[in-house]
Design an enzyme around this catalytic site. Structure first.
Site, PDB file in Angstrom:
ATOM      1  N   HIS A 346       6.652  -6.689 -20.374  1.00  0.00           N
ATOM      2  CA  HIS A 346       6.376  -6.443 -19.019  1.00  0.00           C
ATOM      3  C   HIS A 346       5.297  -6.922 -18.315  1.00  0.00           C
ATOM      4  O   HIS A 346       5.080  -6.881 -17.096  1.00  0.00           O
ATOM      5  CB  HIS A 346       6.703  -5.246 -18.737  1.00  0.00           C
ATOM      6  N   LYS A 534       2.819  -0.101  -3.981  1.00  0.00           N
ATOM      7  CA  LYS A 534       2.905  -0.634  -5.325  1.00  0.00           C
ATOM      8  C   LYS A 534       1.711   0.163  -6.027  1.00  0.00           C
ATOM      9  O   LYS A 534       0.818   0.542  -5.318  1.00  0.00           O
ATOM     10  CB  LYS A 534       3.026  -1.984  -5.545  1.00  0.00           C
ATOM     11  N   ARG A 535       1.591   0.007  -7.334  1.00  0.00           N
ATOM     12  CA  ARG A 535       0.472   0.586  -7.936  1.00  0.00           C
ATOM     13  C   ARG A 535      -1.067  -0.218  -7.450  1.00  0.00           C
ATOM     14  O   ARG A 535      -0.612  -1.399  -6.789  1.00  0.00           O
ATOM     15  CB  ARG A 535       0.557   0.396  -9.506  1.00  0.00           C
ATOM     16  N   LYS A 540      -2.612  -7.356  -7.688  1.00  0.00           N
ATOM     17  CA  LYS A 540      -1.831  -7.070  -6.833  1.00  0.00           C
ATOM     18  C   LYS A 540      -2.435  -7.400  -5.154  1.00  0.00           C
ATOM     19  O   LYS A 540      -1.541  -7.623  -4.364  1.00  0.00           O
ATOM     20  CB  LYS A 540      -1.259  -5.714  -6.752  1.00  0.00           C
ATOM     21  N   THR A 642       9.620  -5.360  -8.460  1.00  0.00           N
ATOM     22  CA  THR A 642      11.047  -4.668  -8.160  1.00  0.00           C
ATOM     23  C   THR A 642      11.028  -4.218  -6.657  1.00  0.00           C
ATOM     24  O   THR A 642      12.178  -4.182  -6.329  1.00  0.00           O
ATOM     25  CB  THR A 642      11.403  -3.865  -9.166  1.00  0.00           C
ATOM     26  N   LYS A 646      13.895  -4.279  -3.349  1.00  0.00           N
ATOM     27  CA  LYS A 646      14.202  -3.166  -2.501  1.00  0.00           C
ATOM     28  C   LYS A 646      13.937  -3.398  -1.179  1.00  0.00           C
ATOM     29  O   LYS A 646      14.803  -3.147  -0.270  1.00  0.00           O
ATOM     30  CB  LYS A 646      13.285  -1.863  -2.988  1.00  0.00           C
TER      31      LYS A 646
END
Ligand code: 26Y
Length: 800
Positions: A346, A534-535, A540, A642, A646
């Site tokens: 992952h 998100k985290r 990110k 992911t 969504k």
């Protein structure tokens, strides 16, 4: 089940009295919730038993998904919906003056995970059951879920998440299925009947007790199982420091990812992983043996999936059971092992590649270590035969090197399939991160692009949009999400497009209400809701987002003629408790929010909101209410993502880099229906390989960048002396590892484009429609079908 509201109401009142010994008028909301949950669980128990019986009698191949995380969220409404009894229950409760949505608030999120990997596992369980496939989850029942986040004076504060405080209505303790797990001790070997036999002596034994939860499929009678293990003191402990032993044992299933900066924490994590693996394998094999199948045939009846490397101990543990307990020889056991196991990677981030120091691994799991060593020796020997003298290759591929056990090589060597989670990610694995392995085992490597369950993320989270879709194209899309493409015919249909915007507006109103309640900030629902949830992680790039907001703010202050569409930026993110930089970014977001939101000069046009304690149940309110989805990782770093799927399914438009599954979103919707910016993965990797990037140049040449960077340290934010030095240093002293400056201009330009585009209501709606229509590909039903057909070789049994 319950044909109507009346029938339900009578059963509910009776159950409430029986369970709690009180009358309805005296009962609390929590008691009502527990009553309802218990009723639902009891209702499915006959289907649960039947499903298991059917699996046994048909001797269907089963898959077990081993995962250290399952981020389930709430289950009440999902279960009611899947059982098709939500309306009956809602009506019955209504007639008692109970609001189902209010009752749902009493359910704690089961937050047994950190982020993407855990939520994916939960989506997979839903897709397996809903498609009538024999697939079960195996995990750990942590006493505390992922911490509860509070924001105090802009800082993240972590509180223990006591999700089990009031019990968990969905679980059933199966004490009789407990198993013993040995740690420490020593291994003795001796010859018996011409075979070398191994015995693990003087071990400290822990009892693993399973708690089972039903996984209820959507409109089918399939009920699969999620089995979560707890560690409890074993009754066989008769000497030593009993209290210490009890405490150490209970610690094993207390927290998800205990801090592993010290050896003690590492031991705890390894104990957790072994508990999950050893207990699950014992129960899987016990259930297989009940079918009287030969172990030599195990891989034709059982598939075991390793979700990232955390359960990679399944490789040596299955070998151990087959050899030491079942008496098979090495070659037979090895054949069965790697044909039974499969592994998903992952992430390619180096800090996530698990390695355990031998000085911890060997004493804690002495027999397992011997087997790992043997696996490694045999593997290295085979490499040596093929590439004599190529020490470099052998060293970089070996399972044990530099006094460490490396879990990724172990998982690859011990599995028949290794997959990445999006096309680009799999390419990077094959071409770079795992190149030597993919040369060695070209047939093992494959891609399985992630997905999300549309039942939770569209049908449940956005009922109005789901109804609009069903009214327009019928209900077939629920069974087969590719049908969503039929929405494309409404591209020019003004009535439909108007309705789409109306639904978005209502969802935005609901989120705005929550923001007002929680944050005390009144946001304009006509503004663009631009969302990054998100985290929190440097790659990110929440930092890019907030620096860009600072620039917008500066521009507004300096240039009264600056025109742009009103914006509401919304963030939600938890930072790992020990991740200093990430916590500073949270503080920065909150500091900017404070400044912007209290400045009357910009106030009706720009707002910044940080929603605390981002989790599954909150996410269900956020996605349907978003206009813009921020997917802005440094290209090559996000394996898939992911959340991006969504948002898309709920009609938000993506602003993103060509990273992870954004690449596939782009292929589906075309470049005209997504806002791409920034470096490509190839360009990033080129910089990383050959250098050539100097963040100072961008700092000096771009005034916008210089200004926002200086503001981090020049007192622009009152009372924040030295607060943001770490961020400042990351950009300048450490040469901006994640290319925030490099992508800044392109990001800012893209945002300008977004603003203009949003003002053109009609074309925005069309783009949004296009995204919804094309999102069907990202249903986890598709992903699971691919795993089932190409990796696990399982098939579904008849639906109801
Ligand atoms: C350090 C170690 C113990 C560890 C802990 C957690 C390593 C990895 C993880 C979690 C990784 C994770 O959640 N990865 C995410 O998986 C998603 C599902 O495949 C992807 O969509 C997402 O891009 C990836 O970051």
């Amino acid at each position: 089940m319950f044909a109507n509201g009346e029938e339900f109401k009578a059963a509910f009142l009776k159950k409430l009295e029986m369970m709690h010994g009180i009358s309805f008028s005296e009962s609390t909301k929590r008691e009502q919730f527990q009553t309802l949950g218990t009723m639902v669980r009891e209702c499915v128990s006959s289907d649960w038993i039947k499903t298991n019986e059917q699996y046994r009698t048909l001797r269907q191949k089963q898959v077990y998904y081993l995962s250290i995380e399952f981020l389930l969220g709430r289950l009440l409404r999902q279960n009611l919906m899947n059982l098709g009894i939500e309306d009956a229950v809602r009506n019955g409760l209504d007639s008692l003056g109970i609001d189902l949505d209010e009752l749902e608030e009493n359910e704690a999120d089961a937050g047994l995970g950190n982020g993407g990997l855990g939520r994916l596992a939960a989506c997979f369980l839903d897709s397996l059951a809903s498609q009538g496939m024999p697939g079960h989850g195996c995990g750990i029942r942590y006493k505390y879920g992922l911490f509860e986040q509070k924001i105090i004076e802009g800082y993240q504060v972590e509180l223990p998440e006591q999700w089990l405080r009031h019990g968990h209505v969905w679980e059933v303790r199966k004490a009789d299925a407990s198993v013993q797990i040995p740690y420490w001790g020593r291994v003795e070997s001796y010859w018996e009947n011409g075979r070398l036999v191994f015995r693990h002596l003087d071990a400290e034994t822990v009892t693993a007790v399973p708690y089972d939860m039903p996984v209820i499929g959507y409109h089918t009678d399939t009920v699969n199982t999620l089995r979560l293990w707890t560690a409890e003191p074993s009754r066989y402990m008769d000497s030593g420091d009993v209290l210490k032993y009890k405490k150490e044992t209970e610690m094993i299933s207390e927290f998800l990812y205990p801090d592993d900066t010290h050896d003690e924490g590492k031991i705890l994590r390894l104990k957790q992983q072994y508990l999950l693996v050893a207990a699950s394998l014992k129960s899987i094999l016990a259930s297989y043996k009940k079918q009287n199948g030969s172990l030599l045939d195990l891989h034709n009846h059982v598939a075991i999936h390793i979700n990232d490397t955390h359960p990679a101990l399944a490789v040596p543990e299955l070998m151990r059971v087959l050899m030491d307990e079942e008496g098979l020889g090495w070659d037979e056991a090895w054949h069965i092992t790697w044909h039974t196991l499969s592994y998903t990677n992952h992430t390619t981030l180096s800090e996530a590649l698990e390695r355990w120091p031998v000085h911890i691994f060997q004493p804690l799991l002495p027999r397992v270590y011997m087997i790992v060593k043997e696996i490694n020796e045999r593997f290295c020997h085979s490499l040596w035969e093929k590439y004599p003298g190529d020490w470099k290759r052998i060293e970089s591929m070996s399972v044990i090197a530099q006094e460490e056990v490396r879990m990724a090589p172990l998982a690859i060597i011990g599995s028949h399939s290794v997959n990445g989670v999006a096309k680009l990610h799999t390419e990077i694995l094959k071409e770079r991160e795992m190149r030597l392995f993919s040369q060695e085992f070209p047939d093992r490597f494959n891609n399985k692009t992630n997905g999300i369950t549309h039942r939770r993320w569209l049908l449940k989270a956005n009922p109005s949009l789901s109804s609009l879709v069903s009214e327009s194209i019928g209900e077939d899309w629920i069974e087969d999400t590719k049908e969503l493409e039929r929405l494309l015919k409404f591209k020019e249909d003004n009535g439909f497009l108007e309705e789409l915007s109306r639904i978005k507006a209502v969802n935005k109103e609901r989120l705005a209400k929550r923001i007002l309640e929680k944050n005390g900030i009144a946001v304009d629902t006509h503004s663009i809701f631009d969302v990054q949830v998100k985290r929190l992680h440097a790659y990110k790039r929440q930092l890019l987002n907030i620096l860009h907001i600072m620039y917008l703010y500066n521009r507004m202050k300096e240039d009264s003629g600056f025109e742009f569409f009103p914006l509401t930026f919304i963030f939600g993110a938890k930072a790992s408790p020990g991740y200093y930089f990430a916590k500073k970014v949270i503080k920065l977001i909150n500091t900017v929010a404070e400044k912007v939101n209290t400045d009357p000069q910009v106030n009706d046009r720009l707002k910044v909101v940080f929603l605390e304690n981002y989790r599954v149940s909150l996410a269900e309110e956020i996605f349907p209410a978003s206009d813009v989805s921020e997917q802005i990782s440094t290209a090559s770093k996000e394996a898939s993502g992911t959340g991006n799927m969504k948002f898309m399914m709920n009609g938000a438009l993506t602003v993103g880099t060509l990273d992870g599954a954004n690449v596939e979103i782009t292929e589906l919707v075309g470049r005209e229906n997504i806002f791409l910016f920034g470096l490509t993965a190839e360009e990033v990797m080129e910089y990383q390989k050959n250098g050539g990037y100097y963040s100072h140049e961008y700092y000096h040449h771009d005034k916008r960048i210089r200004q926002v960077t200086d503001q981090l340290i020049n007192g622009f934010f009152p009372d924040t002396e030295n607060e943001f030095t770490a961020i400042y240093d990351s950009l300048l002293s450490h040469n901006d590892q994640y290319f925030v400056y490099r992508d800044f201009a392109s990001y800012a330009d893209t945002h300008e484009r977004i603003g203009k585009c949003y003002s053109d209501k009609e074309s925005w709606r069309q783009m949004s429609l296009f995204n919804i229509a094309k999102s069907g590909y990202f249903s986890s039903d598709r992903t699971i079908k691919e795993y089932a057909g190409q990796i696990w070789n399982i098939s579904s049994h008849a639906k109801k």
